[in-house]
Design a protein around this motif. Structure first.
Motif, PDB file in Angstrom:
ATOM      1  N   UNK A   1     -20.928  28.634  13.721  1.00 46.76           N
ATOM      2  CA  UNK A   1     -20.864  27.300  14.089  1.00 46.76           C
ATOM      3  C   UNK A   1     -22.006  26.482  14.162  1.00 46.76           C
ATOM      4  N   UNK A   2     -23.391  27.235  14.520  1.00 48.92           N
ATOM      5  CA  UNK A   2     -24.483  26.394  14.479  1.00 48.92           C
ATOM      6  C   UNK A   2     -24.936  26.139  12.820  1.00 48.92           C
ATOM      7  N   UNK A   3     -24.549  27.117  11.977  1.00 48.79           N
ATOM      8  CA  UNK A   3     -24.988  26.656  10.748  1.00 48.79           C
ATOM      9  C   UNK A   3     -24.102  25.652  10.039  1.00 48.79           C
ATOM     10  N   UNK A   4     -22.889  25.642  10.380  1.00 49.20           N
ATOM     11  CA  UNK A   4     -22.127  24.563   9.845  1.00 49.20           C
ATOM     12  C   UNK A   4     -22.158  23.352  10.682  1.00 49.20           C
TER      13      UNK A   4
ATOM     14  N   UNK B   1     -25.845  31.087   3.917  1.00 48.38           N
ATOM     15  CA  UNK B   1     -26.577  31.414   5.302  1.00 48.38           C
ATOM     16  C   UNK B   1     -25.857  31.790   6.383  1.00 48.38           C
ATOM     17  N   UNK B   2     -24.316  31.652   6.208  1.00 42.39           N
ATOM     18  CA  UNK B   2     -23.418  31.583   7.241  1.00 42.39           C
ATOM     19  C   UNK B   2     -23.464  33.068   8.035  1.00 42.39           C
ATOM     20  N   UNK B   3     -23.904  34.134   7.222  1.00 44.95           N
ATOM     21  CA  UNK B   3     -24.218  35.260   7.971  1.00 44.95           C
ATOM     22  C   UNK B   3     -25.482  35.739   8.037  1.00 44.95           C
ATOM     23  N   UNK B   4     -26.572  34.888   7.779  1.00 45.35           N
ATOM     24  CA  UNK B   4     -28.031  34.991   7.945  1.00 45.35           C
ATOM     25  C   UNK B   4     -28.461  35.842   7.005  1.00 45.35           C
TER      26      UNK B   4
END
Length: 533
Positions: free
Chosen positions: A307-310, A114-117
């Protein structure tokens, strides 16, 4: 919806961690849940098989008995090895490091995808959405060819009509549909927001709904054919073999797989399928939470999505850690029972009422016509206005009247745990009246005027792009173009968007709406080509 998805994400990845644990444990010649001579086994552990119509239990000491009750090796592996279950929710014990590592791996997989949507998760889903079908077909043809498979299939397709009087049956059926279709989780709205404006959502909805139900029915044949074989081998009724929830996925089915030739291969395929199915659901729910957080402050958070995903994955991992302790199963059951049960039906009921009776079915139908070029059929309108809210209300009231507190097997939860679960379930539902009160207080005028103002969309409501916004205006004003003379003033609130009835509330007062003038004469004798609202 975001709160529901967030709560489910916390415990859903624990289930994925269990699937990873079993997947790793399957890479061996002898499946560990078939053994009765390991440190986690008790004296009650037995491996049962049929001999001349009787059940013979071989205990750990190798002695035989004709006791019809036993504790299966797979059950002991699940309870004493995987969970190392304590006697209650208040006996936390310690963190199970192997489960904690599997949980960490599960969150790493989710975060990486999901890091890149949707650009990254969309590619992964091509595999995770299709691989389970491959495994299902393999297991289906293997299952129906097994001796005794017809026992399980008969149990599956022949209904017990008396069970319809039980509220739990209706509630479980509704929750199954909500889970499998993703209703009231916010994931449908989140992922569909990436569609093109004129994407045929009606076609997609029909494909998803029909495909989902067909897949569920087909999966039932896969599961119960092998359960029937297990019933035949053990010479016990099917309902004594079948289980629900984690018991089916991690006790009954693994034990059934152990009875198959080349059981290691089938175990690896089955738990790979569970893993991919779980990841699909987790992707959708996490994307809902991530999108909701970023869209609150898009100018600051969108460039820092990684950063939000992490950060959200780290928070999810820490909140799920208690479910890897000795009391973890009790906590997961509590979350599963209350976080997305009755709240899904309440949210869906409020959503249906708000759209069809506050926003208005006519406006909603015109919005769909703007995107698709045609209004939805009468069947959908009848469902939205009457059938769907009536069914939701019936199931909700039926479940509340026959409310059953959370249990895990024979274990009954203490009162403080029940209260915690109810508050957790209500946390998402209570946001609806709380935000409604806040919105009413922000308006001006009398109480009635404030309620009316709060019940109308904001001035900037509508398509984001100017071209699509003009298309919407044409659809709303269409009945005053070709069909009727121009001297009819488009001034009816039911026929125009809520804030497009007068020029003073129009956010863009320079939008020109074309009208046909063929064969019509304006009341002042002129023939304007366009009319400004």
């Amino acid at each position: 919806m975001v709160v529901v998805s967030a709560l489910v994400c916390i415990y859903y990845n624990v289930i994925i961690a269990w699937a990873l644990y079993y997947l790793f444990a399957s890479f061996t010649n002898v499946l560990p849940w078939t053994l009765c001579n390991q440190w986690w086994n008790t004296d009650q552990c037995g491996k049962t098989f049929g001999v001349n119509g009787t059940n013979v239990t071989l205990g750990v000491n190798g002695t035989n008995s004709t006791d019809f009750t036993r504790v299966s090796a797979s059950h002991e592996f699940w309870t004493h090895k995987v969970l190392q279950l304590s006697k209650g929710i208040d006996q936390m014990g310690t963190v199970r490091w192997d489960l904690a590592l599997c949980l960490l791996l599960a969150w790493v997989i989710v975060g990486a995808c999901l890091i890149k949507g949707v650009k990254s998760s969309g590619k992964v889903v091509y595999f995770t959405a299709t691989f389970p079908f491959v495994v299902l077909f393999i297991l289906f043809f293997r299952g129906v060819t097994l001796e005794g498979a017809e026992r399980g299939i008969r149990f599956y397709i022949i209904p017990e009509w008396s069970r319809l009087a039980e509220s739990k049956v209706w509630g479980d059926a509704a929750i199954q549909i909500f889970y499998s279709l993703g209703l009231a989780f916010g994931s449908l709205a989140t992922l569909s927001s990436y569609n093109k404006f004129h994407n045929n959502v009606m076609r997609d909805a029909l494909i998803i709904a029909v495909g989902n139900c067909c897949t569920s029915i087909f999966s039932g044949f896969v599961i119960f054919s092998i359960i029937g074989h297990m019933s035949f081998m053990l010479d016990v009724p099917v309902d004594k073999v079948a289980d629900e929830g984690p018991g089916l996925a991690f006790v009954a089915y693994p034990e059934a797989i152990s009875l198959l030739p080349i059981s290691t291969l089938w175990a690896i395929l089955f738990f790979l399928m569970l893993l991919t199915l779980g990841l699909d659901s987790q992707f959708a729910m996490m994307e809902t939470v991530i999108t909701a957080v970023i869209d609150e402050y898009p100018e600051y958070l969108r460039p820092k999505k990684s950063i939000v995903v992490l950060g959200l994955c780290v928070i999810g991992y820490l909140l799920a850690l208690p479910q890897t302790t000795n009391a973890g199963m009790y906590w997961l059951q509590l979350l599963d029972w209350y976080s997305a049960g009755f709240s899904l039906m309440i949210i869906s009921l409020c959503l249906t009422i708000a759209i069809q009776y506050v926003y208005g079915m006519k406006r909603f139908s015109k919005d769909i016509k703007t995107m698709l070029g045609f209004e939805p059929p009468i069947y959908f309108k009848v469902c939205w206005v009457a059938i769907t809210p009536a069914l939701l209300m019936f199931i909700l009231i039926f479940n509340l009247v026959q409310f059953n507190p959370v249990t895990y097997g024979d274990y009954e939860y203490p009162n403080w745990a029940e209260i915690m679960g109810l508050l957790m379930g209500l946390s998402s539902c209570l946001l609806i009246p709380v935000v409604a009160v806040i919105q009413v207080c922000r308006q001006k005028g009398s109480l009635l005027e404030r309620i009316k103002a709060a019940a109308r969309p904001s001035p900037d409501w509508g398509p984001a792009l100017e071209d699509h916004r003009q298309e919407m205006m044409k659809v709303y004003a269409g009945k005053y173009g070709v069909e009727v003379p121009l001297d009819v003033t488009p001034n009816k609130a039911a026929d125009l968007p809520p804030d497009y009835t007068t020029a003073t509330t129009l956010p863009r007062n320079d939008i020109s709406v074309p009208f046909s003038v063929t064969g019509h004469t304006h009341m002042n004798g002129s023939l304007p080509v366009t009319t400004k609202l």
